[in-house]
Design a protein around this motif. Structure first.
Motif, PDB file in Angstrom:
ATOM      1  N   TYR A   1       3.844  -2.179  -6.873  1.00  0.00           N
ATOM      2  CA  TYR A   1       4.377  -2.800  -5.662  1.00  0.00           C
ATOM      3  C   TYR A   1       5.435  -3.842  -6.017  1.00  0.00           C
ATOM      4  O   TYR A   1       5.367  -4.492  -7.058  1.00  0.00           O
ATOM      5  CB  TYR A   1       3.251  -3.459  -4.853  1.00  0.00           C
ATOM      6  CG  TYR A   1       2.327  -2.452  -4.202  1.00  0.00           C
ATOM      7  CD1 TYR A   1       2.578  -2.001  -2.906  1.00  0.00           C
ATOM      8  CD2 TYR A   1       1.226  -1.949  -4.894  1.00  0.00           C
ATOM      9  CE1 TYR A   1       1.731  -1.072  -2.317  1.00  0.00           C
ATOM     10  CE2 TYR A   1       0.396  -1.025  -4.306  1.00  0.00           C
ATOM     11  CZ  TYR A   1       0.643  -0.579  -3.010  1.00  0.00           C
ATOM     12  OH  TYR A   1      -0.182   0.331  -2.430  1.00  0.00           O
TER      13      TYR A   1
ATOM     14  N   THR B   1      -0.561   3.786   0.504  1.00  0.00           N
ATOM     15  CA  THR B   1       0.803   3.277   0.316  1.00  0.00           C
ATOM     16  C   THR B   1       0.965   1.831   0.768  1.00  0.00           C
ATOM     17  O   THR B   1       2.088   1.316   0.775  1.00  0.00           O
ATOM     18  CB  THR B   1       1.806   4.152   1.101  1.00  0.00           C
ATOM     19  OG1 THR B   1       1.446   4.148   2.485  1.00  0.00           O
ATOM     20  CG2 THR B   1       1.820   5.573   0.571  1.00  0.00           C
ATOM     21  N   GLU B   2      -0.134   1.161   1.151  1.00  0.00           N
ATOM     22  CA  GLU B   2      -0.028  -0.204   1.666  1.00  0.00           C
ATOM     23  C   GLU B   2      -1.116  -1.104   1.081  1.00  0.00           C
ATOM     24  O   GLU B   2      -2.231  -0.632   0.808  1.00  0.00           O
ATOM     25  CB  GLU B   2      -0.158  -0.216   3.193  1.00  0.00           C
ATOM     26  CG  GLU B   2       1.012   0.424   3.925  1.00  0.00           C
ATOM     27  CD  GLU B   2       0.816   0.375   5.435  1.00  0.00           C
ATOM     28  OE1 GLU B   2       1.793   0.131   6.144  1.00  0.00           O
ATOM     29  OE2 GLU B   2      -0.333   0.576   5.901  1.00  0.00           O
TER      30      GLU B   2
ATOM     31  N   LYS C   1       4.394  -2.533   1.807  1.00  0.00           N
ATOM     32  CA  LYS C   1       4.427  -1.082   1.586  1.00  0.00           C
ATOM     33  C   LYS C   1       4.969  -0.758   0.204  1.00  0.00           C
ATOM     34  O   LYS C   1       5.845  -1.443  -0.313  1.00  0.00           O
ATOM     35  CB  LYS C   1       5.303  -0.396   2.639  1.00  0.00           C
ATOM     36  CG  LYS C   1       4.720  -0.438   4.039  1.00  0.00           C
ATOM     37  CD  LYS C   1       5.618   0.306   5.003  1.00  0.00           C
ATOM     38  CE  LYS C   1       5.046   0.250   6.418  1.00  0.00           C
ATOM     39  NZ  LYS C   1       5.930   0.938   7.386  1.00  0.00           N
ATOM     40  N   LYS C   2       4.444   0.342  -0.336  1.00  0.00           N
ATOM     41  CA  LYS C   2       4.906   0.805  -1.653  1.00  0.00           C
ATOM     42  C   LYS C   2       6.303   1.410  -1.511  1.00  0.00           C
ATOM     43  O   LYS C   2       6.651   1.967  -0.472  1.00  0.00           O
ATOM     44  CB  LYS C   2       3.934   1.855  -2.196  1.00  0.00           C
ATOM     45  CG  LYS C   2       4.195   2.253  -3.641  1.00  0.00           C
ATOM     46  CD  LYS C   2       3.308   3.404  -4.055  1.00  0.00           C
ATOM     47  CE  LYS C   2       1.837   2.993  -4.139  1.00  0.00           C
ATOM     48  NZ  LYS C   2       1.000   4.069  -4.721  1.00  0.00           N
TER      49      LYS C   2
END
Length: 722
Positions: free
Chosen positions: A610, A648-649, A720-721
Motif C-alpha cells: 500500500y 484491495t482496501e 485503496k491498493k
C-alpha cells in the motif's frame, strides 16, 4: 400340410413380383446412369426478398458436392433424374429432381421475419436469368438468336457479376460454333468483370483450340489449383494435356493426363476416367510406345462399356483407329463390325449427324479399306458399296467420294478394269458435286461469320455505351465522394484538435494539482515545525535541558524523514508507520502524564503493498493529543489501528478517549475560534486533489469514539491498493 401348401403358393406369387420390381429398379438406375452428364447452373435465394444465400451445401444424392458463392450461385455436375439435396442451417432441407440442363432457382423460406418484399429486384433478376437460359437453349440451334439474347441480357444487367455471366455464356456459344477467336475475346471480357475458375478454364481451352498454344499453357498454369473443385481440377489437367498433345509434346501431355486420372480415380469421376485412359493411350501411341498404349486402350474400352452405349461406341472407334495405325486390320475389322451392329440401337434414341465418327457410311468404308489393305477384295467390295449407298442416302459426299475412290482402287488391284473405270467416273462426278457443295458451304460460312461479327460488334458497341455511361456516373460519384471526403477530413481535423485541447487541459489541470499539492506540503511542514518547536521551548522554559536535548535529537530524526518525503505524492505505508511512531513518541514524551498510546498493525495487512500520502495522519494525531487528550482530567489513551477491510482496501483508525470535539470547541478562546486549523484544512484539500488525480484512493471519516462524558474522537482513513 394344408397351411404349408398355402404358404408355398403365396411365396410363388410374391417372389416373381419382387424380382420384377427389383429388375425395374435396376433398369431405372442403369437408364439414369446412361443419361448425359449436365453442368447445372443454379442459385439459392430467399423467397420473399429474392436475396442470395451464400455457403449453402449442394449435393447430388450419392455424387458430386459444392457450395453456393457469395451471390448464391452454384455449378454442379448431374444427370437427368438425379436428386439435389440443398442444406443450410437457416432453412429446412430442400430436395430437387433434375429434369434438364436448364438453370434452376431454389427459393426458400427466410429464417427470420423480413420487411417489405423487394419485388422489382426479384423481377429484374428473374428477367436476366430467363435471358441467359434462352442463350443456353438456343446455343446449339441458332447462334444468331443466342447472341441476340446475350445483348438483351447485357442491357438488363445491373452488376459486374451479371456482365461476367453473360459474356461467359456468349463465349461458350462461340466455342460450340468453333469461333475460337471470338470465344477468347469474350472469355477475357468475362474475367475483366469478375474472375471465376469456370471462365479461366474456358479461356485456356479456347486459346488451345485457337492455336495460341503458349497462351493456353500459361493460362492453365496460372490458375490457383487449391480453389478448384475436383471436377474442375481434372478438366484443367485434361485441357493442359490436350494443348501439349497439339504441339506434339507427348511426354508432357501424358504427365498431365496422368495427374488428371489420379484425381478422377480418387473422386470417382467416371466419365473423365474413360476419357483420360483413352487420351493417355493416344499419347503413348503417338510417342511410339504401342505396348503401353494397348494397356490403356484396354482400360478405356472396359470402362466405356459401363458408361452409355454411345460413349462405348465412340471409344471403340478410337481403338479401331489405333489398330488401323498399327496395321492390326483383323482387330480393327472386328471392332468396326461390332460398332455397325450397335449403332443401329443408338440411332433409335438419338440422331447421328454426318460429322460423327459413328455413322454407318464411315464404319463400312473403314471396314472395306481394312479388307483392301489385307488384299481381301471379295470382302472389301461389298462393304465399300454399302458405304457408298449409305453416304448417298445421308447426303454425305465426303464419305461417298472416299469410298468411290477406294472401290475404284480395289477393282484396279483385282484386275477388273471395266468396273474400275466406271467407278472412277462416278468418283469424278462426286468430286465435282462436292466441289460445288464446298463452294456453297464456304460462302455460307463466310456469310455466317460476317453475321456473327456484326452481332458481336453490336454487343461491343452496347458495352462501350455502358462504359461511357458508367464513366459519367463514376465522375459524378467522384465529385460527390470528394465533397464527402472533404467533410470527413474536416471532421477528423476537428476531432484531432479537440483531442489535443482536451489533452492540454488535462495536463494543465494535472500541473495545477501538482502545484497545489506542493504548496500544501510547503505549508504543512512549517506548521508542523512550529508546533514541535513550541514543545522544545516549553522544555527550555522549565530548565529541563536534558529532556530538551533528547527531544531535539528525536525531533531532528523526524524532520529529516519528513523533508525526504516532502516532494512525494505517495510513500510506502511501512515508512509512514515509522514516521507516526516517531511523532507519537515525541508527543508522548512531552505529555507522559496525559496519555499512553499503542500502534497495532493486524497480521493480515501487507503494509508493503500500500501507498499513502506523506504526513496524512500526523494532523489527526496532533489534534487528538492537543485538543482532546491534554485537557482530560484522567490519563487517556491514543490507539492507532491498521486493519484489512477487503482484498484491495485497508482502514487506518486514529481513536482517542479525550474530551471530544464538542467540549474542545467550548474550551477554545475567542482568539482560537477565529483561527482555523491550518493542518486539518490542508489535509482536506490534499485528499480532494489526490482523489481527483488517483480516482478516490483515500477516504476520511471522523466521528465520536464513544458515548460518554469524554466522548473522544475517531478518525477512519480508508486506503485503496494501487
Amino acid at each position: 400340410m394344408k397351411q404349408l401348401l398355402t404358404y408355398s403358393l403365396l411365396l410363388l406369387l410374391f417372389f416373381p413380383s419382387e424380382i420384377l420390381s427389383a429388375q425395374q429398379r435396376e433398369d431405372a438406375i442403369e437408364k439414369r446412369k446412361a443419361a448425359p452428364l449436365f453442368t447445372i447452373r443454379g442459385s439459392v435465394r430467399e423467397s420473399d426478398t429474392y436475396k442470395p444465400i451464400s455457403k449453402v451445401n449442394i449435393e447430388v444424392n450419392g455424387g458430386a458436392y459444392t457450395r453456393t458463392d457469395l451471390d448464391g450461385s452454384f455449378l454442379i455436375q448431374a444427370r437427368k433424374g438425379d436428386e439435389l439435396v440443398i442444406r443450410h442451417k437457416d432453412f429446412e432441407t430442400v430436395y430437387y429432381t433434375i429434369q434438364s440442363n436448364e438453370r434452376i432457382t431454389v427459393e426458400v423460406e427466410p429464417a427470420k421475419e423480413k420487411l417489405q418484399t423487394e419485388t422489382t429486384f426479384k423481377r429484374d433478376i428473374k428477367r436476366f436469368n430467363s435471358l441467359i437460359d434462352s442463350v443456353t437453349k438456343y446455343k446449339k440451334l441458332d447462334v444468331e438468336k443466342s447472341i441476340s439474347f446475350v445483348g438483351e441480357a447485357l442491357s438488363q444487367s445491373n452488376s459486374k457479376k451479371q456482365n461476367a455471366e453473360a459474356y461467359l455464356v456468349l463465349a461458350e456459344v462461340y466455342m460450340h460454333w468453333k469461333q475460337y477467336d471470338l470465344a477468347v475475346a469474350n472469355f477475357r471480357v468475362s474475367l475483366e468483370n469478375v474472375e471465376t475458375n469456370h471462365a479461366k478454364l474456358g479461356l485456356a481451352k479456347a486459346y488451345g483450340l485457337n492455336k495460341n498454344y503458349q497462351e493456353s499453357i500459361d493460362t492453365y498454369n496460372a490458375i490457383n489449383k487449391k480453389i478448384l473443385s475436383n471436377y474442375q481440377l481434372v478438366a484443367l489437367y485434361e485441357g493442359l494435356g490436350d494443348t501439349y498433345f497439339s504441339i506434339k509434346n507427348y511426354d508432357a501431355s501424358i504427365e498431365a493426363y496422368q495427374q488428371g486420372l489420379t484425381i478422377a480415380n480418387k473422386h470417382l469421376i467416371k466419365p473423365k476416367i474413360v476419357d483420360l485412359n483413352s487420351k493417355i493411350a493416344q499419347g503413348y501411341n503417338s510417342s511410339g510406345k504401342v505396348d503401353k498404349a494397348e494397356t490403356f486402350f484396354g482400360n478405356s474400352l472396359g470402362l466405356a462399356e459401363k458408361e452409355t452405349k454411345k460413349r462405348a461406341l465412340e471409344e471403340k472407334v478410337t481403338v479401331a483407329d489405333f489398330q488401323n495405325t498399327n496395321r492390326n486390320y483383323s482387330e480393327e475389322i472386328q471392332l468396326r463390325k461390332e460398332i455397325v451392329e450397335d449403332v443401329k440401337d443408338v440411332q433409335r434414341d438419338s440422331v447421328i449427324v454426318n460429322e460423327s465418327p459413328l455413322t454407318l457410311q464411315k464404319q463400312n468404308y473403314k471396314i472395306g479399306n481394312a479388307y483392301f489393305l489385307q488384299k481381301d477384295y471379295a470382302n472389301a467390295i461389298p462393304y465399300l458399296e454399302k458405304s457408298i449407298e449409305e453416304a448417298e442416302a445421308n447426303q454425305d459426299l465426303v464419305v461417298k467420294k472416299d469410298a468411290t475412290k477406294k472401290l475404284s482402287d480395289v477393282y484396279v488391284d483385282a484386275g477388273d478394269f471395266e468396273k474400275a473405270k466406271a467407278t472412277f467416273e462416278s468418283y469424278k462426278n462426286t468430286v465435282d458435286e462436292l466441289y460445288i457443295k464446298r463452294e456453297q458451304e464456304l460462302s455460307q460460312a463466310d456469310r455466317f461469320r460476317r453475321n456473327i461479327i456484326q452481332q458481336q460488334n453490336r454487343i461491343t458497341s452496347l458495352e462501350s455505351d455502358r462504359e461511357l455511361t458508367t464513366s459519367l456516373a463514376s465522375e459524378r460519384d467522384k465529385n460527390q465522394q470528394l465533397i464527402i471526403y472533404s467533410l470527413v477530413t474536416g471532421l477528423i481535423l476537428l476531432l484531432i484538435m479537440a483531442f489535443f485541447m482536451f489533452k492540454y487541459i488535462k495536463q494543465q489541470r494535472l500541473a495545477n494539482n501538482l502545484l497545489a499539492l506542493k504548496s500544501l506540503r510547503s505549508q504543512m511542514n512549517p506548521h508542523f515545525i512550529f508546533n514541535a518547536l513550541n514543545s522544545v521551548n516549553s522544555f527550555i522554559a522549565n530548565n529541563d535541558e536534558r529532556t530538551a536535548n533528547k527531544y531535539l535529537s528525536d525531533f531532528s530524526h523526524l524532520m529529516r524523514a519528513v523533508l525526504e518525503n516532502s516532494e512525494e505524492d505517495f510513500i510506502p505505508l511501512e515508512k509512514e508507520i515509522d514516521l507516526l511512531d516517531l511523532y507519537t513518541k515525541l508527543e508522548h514524551f512531552r505529555f507522559q502524564d496525559k496519555f499512553d498510546y499503542s500502534i497495532i498493525v493486524n497480521e493480515d495487512v501487507a503494509v508493503t503493498e500500500y501507498q499513502i500520502p506523506p504526513m496524512l495522519l500526523q494532523p489527526y494525531i496532533e489534534n487528538a493529543v492537543w485538543h482532546g487528550l491534554r485537557y482530560k482530567t484522567e490519563k487517556g489513551h491514543l490507539k492507532i489501528t491498521i486493519a484489512k477491510k477487503s482484498e484491495t482496501e485497508i482502514t487506518i483508525t486514529v481513536a482517542d478517549d479525550g474530551i471530544g470535539r464538542t467540549r474542545s470547541k467550548e474550551l477554545k478562546t475567542s482568539h482560537q475560534l477565529k483561527q482555523k486549523s491550518k493542518g486539518m484544512g490542508n489535509i482536506k484539500k490534499r485528499v480532494a486533489i489526490l482523489n481527483n488525480m488517483y480516482k478516490d484512493k483515500v477516504d476520511v471519516f471522523i466521528d465520536d469514539y464513544q458515548d460518554a462524558e469524554d466522548a473522544g474522537t475517531k478518525v477512519v482513513v480508508t486506503l485503496k491498493k494501487d
